[in-house]
Write an enzyme that holds these catalytic residues in place. Structure first.
Site, PDB file in Angstrom:
ATOM      1  N   ASP A   1      58.062  35.442  22.858  1.00  0.00           N
ATOM      2  CA  ASP A   1      57.481  36.658  23.440  1.00  0.00           C
ATOM      3  C   ASP A   1      58.538  37.745  23.591  1.00  0.00           C
ATOM      4  OD1 ASP A   1      55.225  35.029  23.709  1.00  0.00           O
ATOM      5  OD2 ASP A   1      55.688  34.542  25.802  1.00  0.00           O
TER       6      ASP A   1
ATOM      7  N   ARG B   1      48.001  27.427  20.461  1.00  0.00           N
ATOM      8  CA  ARG B   1      47.830  26.454  21.523  1.00  0.00           C
ATOM      9  C   ARG B   1      46.596  25.610  21.177  1.00  0.00           C
ATOM     10  NH1 ARG B   1      52.101  28.130  22.110  1.00  0.00           N
ATOM     11  NH2 ARG B   1      53.118  29.048  23.956  1.00  0.00           N
TER      12      ARG B   1
ATOM     13  N   THR C   1      51.270  37.570  26.093  1.00  0.00           N
ATOM     14  CA  THR C   1      51.222  39.012  25.819  1.00  0.00           C
ATOM     15  C   THR C   1      51.786  39.823  26.985  1.00  0.00           C
ATOM     16  OG1 THR C   1      48.906  39.020  26.549  1.00  0.00           O
ATOM     17  CG2 THR C   1      49.319  38.898  24.167  1.00  0.00           C
TER      18      THR C   1
END
Length: 303
Positions: free
Chosen positions: A247, A157, A22
Site C-alpha cells: 500500500d 484476499r 486503500t
C-alpha cells in the site's frame, strides 16, 4: 477498518488503529504530497463510536471526507494482525457485514469520480462491492475520459471471493481498464494460477495500461510497459511487520509520478518507503519517523 495489532498474550495488550489497503495508500499519498494535491476518500461508515473516530482520524491525516457516507444499519469492519518471527503477517477479519460493502450500492452514479485526476482502488474494493455495482464500475471506467487516470492493485484476499476464477476475472477486467497497474507477484501467481514470472509479465504487456509495476518484495520491483526494467534496491535489515508494504509502495510510486518523476525514480522511492513501513508495527508508520525519512531521502536525492 479498525486494526488490532501488537497482540501480546503475556502482556494482554492490543494496539487499536484505523487502516485498510486503500486507506493506507490514501494516507501515505497525502503525507507525501501534502498541499500539492487534494486526496479524498470514498467509503461508507457506520454511526457507531469507532466509525466516528475513524472519520476523525482520516480528516486528521488531511484527507477529504466530504464523500464518506454513513449507514444506520452497519458498522465498520475489524481485522487483527499476527506476525511471525520474520515479520510476515496473517490476518483475522470481522467484516462480512461492514458498512463499506454498501459503497455505491444506493447510488450507482459514478460521475463524482470525474472530478479527480486519479482514481485508485484495489481487489478488496472490488470484492466487497455487489456484483451489479462492480459491473457498473467497470462500465464507467471503460468509458471515462482520458484525463482521468486509473490505478489498480489486485490485492488478492481469497476469503473475500467465491473462487479464484471469479477473483481473477474481476481483477483482469479492472487491469484492462486501468492506466497504471500495480500488481504483486505473489497475488498474480495465485490469481492466474501460474508459477512463471515471465507468463505474468507477458499478460501485463498485452493490456493497455501505460505502466505496470510488478511488486516482488525483497527481489525488487519490475517495470513493464512504457518503461521496462528489472530493479534491484537495498532492503530493510529490520523487518518487523510487512503490513501495508504494498500500500505504501503504491502511494509513493503514484505520488512521484504525479510530481513528474521518472518511473525508475518513482519505484526507487516507493521501495525505500516500503522499507520504512515494514520496520515498524502496523499499517501506518509513526509520523515523526516518516518526516525524518522524507527529509533524509530528499536530501540524499537532491529533491
Amino acid at each position: 477498518m479498525v486494526e488490532l495489532s501488537n497482540l501480546s498474550i503475556s502482556q494482554n495488550n492490543i494496539a487499536l488503529g484505523y487502516a485498510g489497503d486503500t486507506l493506507n495508500t490514501a494516507i501515505y499519498l497525502k503525507r507525501i504530497l501534502a498541499d500539492r494535491a487534494v486526496v479524498d476518500y470514498l467509503t461508507v461508515l457506520g454511526e457507531d463510536f469507532l466509525s466516528d473516530q475513524m472519520k476523525r482520524y482520516i480528516q486528521f491525516e488531511g484527507i477529504g471526507i466530504d464523500h464518506i457516507r454513513h449507514s444506520t444499519r452497519r458498522n465498520i469492519g475489524i481485522y487483527a494482525i499476527n506476525n511471525d518471527t520474520s515479520g510476515e503477517r496473517t490476518f483475522t477479519y470481522w467484516r462480512d457485514t461492514s458498512a463499506a460493502r454498501l459503497l455505491f450500492q444506493d447510488e450507482t452514479d459514478f460521475k463524482i469520480l470525474l472530478d479527480y485526476d486519479l482514481i485508485y482502488f484495489s481487489g478488496i474494493s472490488l470484492a466487497i462491492l455487489a456484483p451489479i455495482v462492480r459491473r457498473k464500475l467497470m462500465e464507467f471506467l471503460r468509458e471515462k475520459p482520458p484525463k482521468v487516470q486509473v490505478a489498480f492493485d489486485s490485492n488478492y484476499r481469497p476469503k473475500l471471493w467465491e473462487s479464484p476464477e471469479t477473483a481473477w476475472a474481476a481483477s483482469a477486467l479492472a487491469f484492462r481498464n486501468c492506466d497504471i497497474a500495480l500488481p504483486s507477484l505473489a497475488d498474480q501467481v495465485s490469481l492466474m494460477q501460474v508459477n512463471r514470472e515471465e507468463t505474468i509479465v507477458k499478460w501485463f504487456r498485452s493490456i493497455s495500461a501505460s505502466q505496470t509495476v510488478l511488486k516482488r518484495g525483497s527481489k525488487g520491483p519490475r517495470l513493464i510497459g512504457t518503461i521496462e526494467k528489472n530493479c534491484k534496491f537495498s532492503n530493510s535489515s529490520n523487518v518487523v511487520d510487512t503490513t501495508a508494504a504494498g500500500d505504501s509502495f503504491n502511494a509513493a510510486f503514484l505520488a512521484y509520478k504525479f510530481l513528474g518523476e521518472s518511473p525508475l525514480n518513482s519505484v526507487n522511492f516507493a521501495h525505500q518507503l516500503a522499507n520504512l513501513v515494514i520496520s515498524q508495527p502496523g499499517a501506518i508508520c509513526d509520523l515523526n519517523s516518516f518526516k525524518k525519512f522524507m527529509s533524509r531521502y530528499n536530501s540524499e536525492n537532491e529533491l
